[in-house]
Design an enzyme around this catalytic site. Sequence first.
Site, mmCIF file in Angstrom:
data_model
loop_
_atom_site.group_PDB
_atom_site.id
_atom_site.type_symbol
_atom_site.label_atom_id
_atom_site.label_comp_id
_atom_site.label_asym_id
_atom_site.label_seq_id
_atom_site.Cartn_x
_atom_site.Cartn_y
_atom_site.Cartn_z
ATOM 1 N N THR A 180 28.064 -103.571 -22.332
ATOM 2 C CA THR A 180 26.803 -104.128 -22.355
ATOM 3 C C THR A 180 24.791 -103.549 -23.000
ATOM 4 O O THR A 180 24.220 -104.199 -23.777
ATOM 5 C CB THR A 180 26.092 -103.892 -21.067
ATOM 6 O OG1 THR A 180 27.661 -104.475 -20.412
ATOM 7 C CG2 THR A 180 24.550 -104.875 -20.880
ATOM 8 N N GLU A 225 14.704 -92.898 -21.295
ATOM 9 C CA GLU A 225 13.816 -93.520 -20.090
ATOM 10 C C GLU A 225 14.480 -94.896 -19.058
ATOM 11 O O GLU A 225 13.933 -95.353 -18.089
ATOM 12 C CB GLU A 225 12.357 -94.239 -21.362
ATOM 13 C CG GLU A 225 11.703 -95.565 -20.332
ATOM 14 C CD GLU A 225 11.050 -95.270 -19.367
ATOM 15 O OE1 GLU A 225 9.926 -94.061 -19.549
ATOM 16 O OE2 GLU A 225 11.018 -95.003 -17.998
ATOM 17 N N ASP A 232 24.448 -94.262 -7.820
ATOM 18 C CA ASP A 232 23.602 -94.335 -9.058
ATOM 19 C C ASP A 232 22.100 -94.095 -8.278
ATOM 20 O O ASP A 232 21.021 -93.371 -9.383
ATOM 21 C CB ASP A 232 23.973 -95.869 -9.639
ATOM 22 C CG ASP A 232 23.123 -96.014 -10.503
ATOM 23 O OD1 ASP A 232 23.351 -95.583 -11.476
ATOM 24 O OD2 ASP A 232 22.061 -96.747 -10.204
ATOM 25 N N LYS A 279 19.600 -91.326 -9.946
ATOM 26 C CA LYS A 279 17.961 -91.492 -10.753
ATOM 27 C C LYS A 279 16.750 -90.737 -9.659
ATOM 28 O O LYS A 279 15.790 -90.980 -10.144
ATOM 29 C CB LYS A 279 17.864 -92.962 -10.393
ATOM 30 C CG LYS A 279 18.147 -94.142 -11.225
ATOM 31 C CD LYS A 279 18.915 -95.391 -10.871
ATOM 32 C CE LYS A 279 19.077 -96.256 -12.081
ATOM 33 N NZ LYS A 279 19.523 -97.590 -11.551
HETATM 34 P P1 NDP Z 1 29.505 -100.651 -21.495
HETATM 35 O O1 NDP Z 1 30.815 -100.178 -19.887
HETATM 36 O O2 NDP Z 1 29.128 -101.618 -20.952
HETATM 37 O O3 NDP Z 1 29.632 -99.941 -21.967
HETATM 38 C C1 NDP Z 1 30.039 -98.745 -22.799
HETATM 39 C C2 NDP Z 1 30.701 -98.800 -23.719
HETATM 40 O O4 NDP Z 1 30.891 -96.872 -24.775
HETATM 41 C C3 NDP Z 1 31.951 -99.566 -24.830
HETATM 42 O O5 NDP Z 1 31.517 -100.094 -26.151
HETATM 43 C C4 NDP Z 1 32.631 -98.756 -24.617
HETATM 44 O O6 NDP Z 1 33.462 -99.136 -25.314
HETATM 45 C C5 NDP Z 1 32.113 -96.980 -25.119
HETATM 46 N N1 NDP Z 1 32.951 -96.374 -24.689
HETATM 47 C C6 NDP Z 1 33.397 -96.086 -23.470
HETATM 48 N N2 NDP Z 1 33.774 -94.414 -23.302
HETATM 49 C C7 NDP Z 1 34.451 -94.114 -25.371
HETATM 50 C C8 NDP Z 1 34.311 -92.902 -25.705
HETATM 51 N N3 NDP Z 1 35.671 -91.667 -25.054
HETATM 52 N N4 NDP Z 1 34.370 -93.351 -27.046
HETATM 53 C C9 NDP Z 1 34.085 -93.803 -27.896
HETATM 54 N N5 NDP Z 1 33.149 -95.248 -26.988
HETATM 55 C C10 NDP Z 1 33.615 -95.381 -25.895
HETATM 56 O O7 NDP Z 1 28.640 -99.858 -20.224
HETATM 57 P P2 NDP Z 1 26.737 -99.702 -20.186
HETATM 58 O O8 NDP Z 1 26.602 -100.750 -22.146
HETATM 59 O O9 NDP Z 1 27.017 -100.553 -19.252
HETATM 60 O O10 NDP Z 1 26.121 -98.829 -19.994
HETATM 61 C C11 NDP Z 1 26.583 -97.596 -20.749
HETATM 62 C C12 NDP Z 1 25.504 -96.439 -19.974
HETATM 63 O O11 NDP Z 1 23.792 -97.390 -19.839
HETATM 64 C C13 NDP Z 1 26.237 -96.072 -18.926
HETATM 65 O O12 NDP Z 1 25.545 -94.470 -18.588
HETATM 66 C C14 NDP Z 1 25.057 -96.778 -17.566
HETATM 67 O O13 NDP Z 1 25.355 -96.230 -16.585
HETATM 68 C C15 NDP Z 1 23.865 -97.086 -18.489
HETATM 69 N N6 NDP Z 1 22.660 -97.916 -18.093
HETATM 70 C C16 NDP Z 1 23.159 -98.969 -17.796
HETATM 71 C C17 NDP Z 1 22.761 -100.504 -17.746
HETATM 72 C C18 NDP Z 1 23.420 -101.384 -17.412
HETATM 73 O O14 NDP Z 1 22.561 -102.545 -16.617
HETATM 74 N N7 NDP Z 1 24.774 -101.730 -18.146
HETATM 75 C C19 NDP Z 1 20.901 -99.903 -16.891
HETATM 76 C C20 NDP Z 1 20.668 -98.882 -17.345
HETATM 77 C C21 NDP Z 1 21.863 -97.658 -17.632
HETATM 78 P P3 NDP Z 1 35.144 -98.638 -25.613
HETATM 79 O O15 NDP Z 1 36.041 -99.006 -24.061
HETATM 80 O O16 NDP Z 1 35.645 -99.980 -26.665
HETATM 81 O O17 NDP Z 1 35.615 -97.757 -26.773
HETATM 82 N N1 HSE Z 2 23.657 -99.911 -12.008
HETATM 83 C C1 HSE Z 2 23.131 -99.638 -12.566
HETATM 84 C C2 HSE Z 2 22.134 -100.871 -11.285
HETATM 85 C C3 HSE Z 2 22.585 -100.206 -13.892
HETATM 86 O O1 HSE Z 2 22.561 -101.826 -11.072
HETATM 87 O O2 HSE Z 2 20.878 -100.557 -11.506
HETATM 88 C C4 HSE Z 2 20.860 -99.622 -14.039
HETATM 89 O O3 HSE Z 2 20.851 -98.714 -13.968
#
Ligand code: NDP
Ligand code: HSE
Length: 441
Positions: free
Chosen positions: A13, A129, A201, A205
């Site tokens: 995401t 951030e 979570d 934060k």
């Molecule tokens: P997702 O699960 O959507 O994405 C994670 C990505 O990492 C996928 O592309 C996955 O793909 C890849 N991945 C996971 N493990 C590995 C690995 N060992 N090697 C290589 N690639 C890997 O998570 P989000 O994008 O939602 O969240 C990412 C981070 O951002 C988290 O720490 C989350 O807490 C944080 N965050 C998320 C928010 C949100 O609104 N979603 C908001 C704020 C922070 P694949 O499985 O193909 O490897």
């Molecule tokens: N899972 C988190 C939330 C993502 O719902 O606020 C943003 O940190």
Amino acid sequence: MKPVRVGLVGLGTVGAGVFQTLRDNHDEILRRVGCDIVVTMACRRDLAEARAIVGEQLPLTTDPHEVIASPDVDVVVELIGGVDAARELVLAAIAAGKHVVTANKALLAVHGNEIFAAAQERGVMVAFEAAVAGGIPIIKALRESLAANRIEWIAGIINGTTNFILSQMRDKAVSFDEALAEAQALGYAEADPSFDIQGTDAAHKAAIMSAIAFGIPVQFDKAYVEGIEQLSGVDIRYAEQMGYRIKLLGLVRRRGTEGVELRVHPTLVPARRLIANVEGVMNAVMVRGDVVGTTLYYGEGAGASPTASAVIADLVDVARTARGSPLARVPHLAFQPEALRDEVVLPMEQAWTGYYLRLLVLDQAGVLARVATILAESGISVGSLLQREAREVGGEGSRRTDLIILTHEAREGAMNEALALLQALPAVLAPIVRIRKEELV
Ligand code: NDP
Ligand code: HSE
């Protein structure tokens, strides 16, 4: 100027949002930074999915270490989530002399002290951030914009998923499970959504904010954490009748020389406060500083675009400082590392807060007086009281009613003792519901 070259590890995401925003807003970002920020390599395990996001040209890998080792990468953006693999990856990137940008609050809450120390030692930046409140620039506000202040307290709706669930349940009468499924589909929830609904979570934060607000190490393990699973619609409605909304708040508060409070729990907030009207995935953080007074920050707390906005702000910071001495600018935890203090995080029993209590009681003479006496003898002052008309549930003497009590601030320990005494009254027929309440003035 040479471009700043970025390795994106994680293309879910947030990673996809970062890639797309760097492409879509390329010119605007270039004008701000004065040099290009270019993604030179990306990484995820599912390469077909990755290719669909980044197109044909960009080098891809399934191995994060290939990104770290690449001579074409100056900054590693960690967006895989989780704790153990992310820690290993971030420490390896630091050891390789790469700057790191991460949105991973779980990682920083648990291993932040180790990671910041390693970065300090190696002379690289770790920017985060996006780890708190999604698109709201709260880290920058606390670390930089409020630097003249002694921060007194912070109260925030800092989990978008739970706020979204509470709003959907209240406004659209959607069930908890349906609202959670929608939050997951919209990309708001953590990979394991129990982190959201159990308050973990938000506690991650809050622990990060307490560190940069008070100049203390990150101490997530000391946080008091309560989520929204036990919250019932009945209490949401009673709270509304009494002029309050229930929000999952993260609270950090300096308590004189005693220490700091660090807690997350459902909280009654006066309905007239702006923060009580923050709905859906929106987050809001109130910060009280001794010089500035109370400030409020509001915006989308989760989702691809708002989070990408925060990640890219960090990339811009890295890019702007990469040519000078990055550590001279803003220390990771806002305070100089040698000035960090090991202040005590108080146990929850020593916290002071107001309370909402719901007691299911027999509707008999003297019950209210006994309840009031126990509270008074525990030093707890009642602010207001609501008693619904009693309902018959059986034979004579079994009329029962909900008694709703709002108290002024009291010490949690005193309330625990009072609750034990109240619960033992024969006229109290069910476990007492206790929800904390903050007036936020
Ligand atoms: P997702 O699960 O959507 O994405 C994670 C990505 O990492 C996928 O592309 C996955 O793909 C890849 N991945 C996971 N493990 C590995 C690995 N060992 N090697 C290589 N690639 C890997 O998570 P989000 O994008 O939602 O969240 C990412 C981070 O951002 C988290 O720490 C989350 O807490 C944080 N965050 C998320 C928010 C949100 O609104 N979603 C908001 C704020 C922070 P694949 O499985 O193909 O490897
Ligand atoms: N899972 C988190 C939330 C993502 O719902 O606020 C943003 O940190």
